[in-house]
Design an enzyme around this catalytic site. Structure first.
Site, PDB file in Angstrom:
ATOM      1  N   HIS A 156       0.880   5.231   0.946  1.00 29.21           N
ATOM      2  CA  HIS A 156       0.205   6.253   1.746  1.00 29.21           C
ATOM      3  C   HIS A 156       0.162   7.559   0.964  1.00 29.21           C
ATOM      4  CE1 HIS A 156       0.511   4.046   5.649  1.00 29.21           C
ATOM      5  NE2 HIS A 156       1.553   3.492   5.059  1.00 29.21           N
ATOM      6  N   HIS A 184       0.835  -1.191   0.000  1.00 21.66           N
ATOM      7  CA  HIS A 184       0.000   0.000   0.000  1.00 21.66           C
ATOM      8  C   HIS A 184       0.871   1.243   0.000  1.00 21.66           C
ATOM      9  CE1 HIS A 184       0.629  -1.196   4.219  1.00 21.66           C
ATOM     10  NE2 HIS A 184       0.503   0.075   4.568  1.00 21.66           N
TER      11      HIS A 184
END
Ligand SMILES: [Zn+2]
Length: 142
Positions: free
Chosen positions: A103, A101
């Site tokens: 940010h 992922h």
């Protein structure tokens, strides 16, 4: 058959609660549950990869325009002056969920806007607050 449990795979499949700002056949972006700033968004590939260094190159290439689009949406939707974009690899780097992922963390030159006066970093916002932020970003992405 599910061979392991992954919160982000569950979110991608719509089986775990989340506030999704963007979704297509390959990538999903949703609000971080414990935001560093209001509008802190995570961009993930829908396919499971553990982290940045173990992800297929075509997936890394494909996610870049999505990250940029989300960054623009976060800035436009929330009136942020900038964003921090980053990814952590490994527990020692602060990675907590082992599904790649990125940010996208909004920043404001004058600090967090007064309308978020109840905001506390890394504390869950109320569902109502999350939804206000989610819809502002999602609308800016359209
Ligand atoms: Zn996963």
């Amino acid at each position: 058959m599910k061979s392991f449990v992954c919160l982000f795979c569950d979110i991608v499949r719509g089986e775990a609660k989340s506030f999704v700002v963007y979704r297509d056949s390959d990538y999903t972006a949703f609000l971080d549950r414990y935001p560093i700033s209001p509008g802190h968004t995570l961009v993930v590939p829908n396919r499971h990869f553990q982290d940045y260094v173990s992800t297929d190159e075509d997936v890394l290439m494909g996610i870049q325009p999505v990250i940029r689009r989300v960054a623009r949406g976060v800035m436009k939707g929330l009136g942020a002056d900038g964003v921090r974009i980053g990814t952590n690899v490994g527990r020692s780097a602060g990675q907590v969920i082992f599904h790649l992922h990125f940010h996208v963390i909004p920043t404001w030159s004058k600090g967090i806007p007064p309308r978020f006066n109840s905001f506390v970093p890394r504390k869950e916002m109320s569902d109502e607050e999350f939804e206000i932020v989610r819809s502002a970003i999602a609308e800016a992405l359209m």
